[in-house]
Structure formats: structure tokens, C-alpha cells
Write an enzyme that holds these catalytic residues in place. Structure first.
Site, PDB file in Angstrom:
ATOM      1  CB  ALA A   1      -1.114   0.507   1.468  1.00 31.73           C
ATOM      2  CG  ASP A   2       3.182   4.767  -1.170  1.00 32.74           C
ATOM      3  OD1 ASP A   2       3.190   5.579  -1.248  1.00 32.74           O
ATOM      4  OD2 ASP A   2       4.590   4.332  -0.885  1.00 32.74           O
TER       5      ASP A   2
END
Length: 195
Positions: free
Chosen positions: A71-72
């Protein structure tokens, strides 16, 4: 049963999964995010967030046959993209820049198994920062502590940072960096959770 590996050192992402009673392990990727950002030639912040999520999950997946979630999040405002502040002074400047404006948090998620990206999710949230006083900013900076350099907006929306906003259009969990409902659906499909 398939086990989930979270390819992120984020404490808030870990807390979201723990609170949802999801079995998982954590393994940070060691990916050089700055190098990826510097080499990237695109203009869509959500695509950059997806690219970073895929890179993290892919790096961890190379060492495991389990499902890996990366995730980012990228903050965008007026065509400009922002990383996490590196100091309290930079966080102060960031909050002053956001004051009175609406910015977008671009969230990208990727799931990788055996080196293959099997799922992607993108989500945007729009947050209007209120026109807070300089005195409030000084109070916030003093009280916030490590939060200032832990999130791209220099705020923890789930805590004191909520007081910085007039309006929010977006999913609570997406704002925190891990849209939970799409992740739960993925985990049911992949056998990590019961259907």
C-alpha cells in the site's frame, strides 16, 4: 489456510488489520521509494501510489509464496505531489500550504502472489483543511509529535489531526492509508478469510 503478509511498516495499517481481526504478518520491503519516484515520468498521483504499492508487495513476494499486500499514499494539491515531511519545520510549511485548501489523498493497493500482481485497487479522498489560526497551528505542532513525519499530510486523521479539517469526502480507512472493505473482499476471495 493462506496467510496475508503486509508489506508495510505503517503502524496505522497494522492497527486497521488487527482491529478487523485479520491474521497477518508484517515484512517491510526495503524498496527505495525515492529512486522509484525519481525515475517515474507519469503525472497521475494514484498511478504513482499503485506503482509504489506493487514494488513493495513484489519485493516481499520474492521471499514468500503467501499473499502479500502493498500500500502507498500520495498527497496531491494543485498538480503538485508531496511526500512525508522530513522534519517538524517541513511539516509546519506543509500545513500552512494546505491551510484553507482542498487536497487529495491518492491511495494505491496491490496484492502479489508468487511474484505476480493479482489485484490492484485505487481510491481517492478529498480533504478540505480549515483556515486555522497560527496559534492553533503552534498548538497542533507541539501536541502532534511523531505524527508530523509519519503521514504525507503531517496529520493523523484518526487522532488530533481531525481538528484540522472543515470537510472530508472519502472513506475513513482510505484516508488512513488502507481502504478496509476492498481489502476484506480480496481476502475472502483469496482464502485468507471465510466467505
Amino acid at each position: 489456510m493462506t496467510r496475508l503478509i503486509l508489506a508495510s511498516g505503517s503502524q496505522i495499517r497494522r492497527k486497521i488489520l488487527e482491529n478487523a481481526k485479520i491474521p497477518f504478518a508484517v515484512k517491510t520491503s526495503g524498496v527505495d521509494e525515492d529512486a522509484i519516484k525519481q525515475a517515474w515520468t507519469g503525472t497521475d498521483p494514484t498511478e504513482l501510489a499503485l506503482l509504489l504499492a506493487e514494488a513493495k508487495a513484489g519485493a516481499v513476494s520474492a521471499e514468500s509464496d503467501q499473499l502479500v499486500l502493498g500500500a502507498d499514499q500520495v498527497l496531491g494539491l494543485d498538480g503538485e505531489m508531496f511526500d512525508k515531511a522530513k522534519s517538524a519545520g517541513e511539516a509546519r510549511d506543509r500545513l500552512l500550504h494546505l491551510r484553507g485548501k482542498t487536497h487529495t489523498l491518492h491511495c494505491g493497493l496491490a496484492a502479489v502472489r508468487a511474484g505476480e500482481v493479482i489485484w490492484r485497487h485505487r481510491q481517492e479522498s478529498h480533504l478540505k483543511v480549515r483556515d486555522f489560526s497560527d496559534d492553533y497551528l503552534d498548538h497542533y505542532l507541539k501536541a502532534a509529535g511523531d505524527v508530523l513525519t509519519a503521514s504525507v499530510g503531517a496529520y493523523a486523521y484518526e487522532e488530533l489531526g481531525a481538528q484540522l479539517f472543515d470537510a472530508v469526502d472519502g472513506d475513513y480507512y482510505a484516508i488512513l492509508g488502507l481502504p478496509l472493505l476492498p481489502v476484506l473482499d480480496l481476502l475472502r476471495q483469496e482464502g485468507v478469510l471465510e466467505r
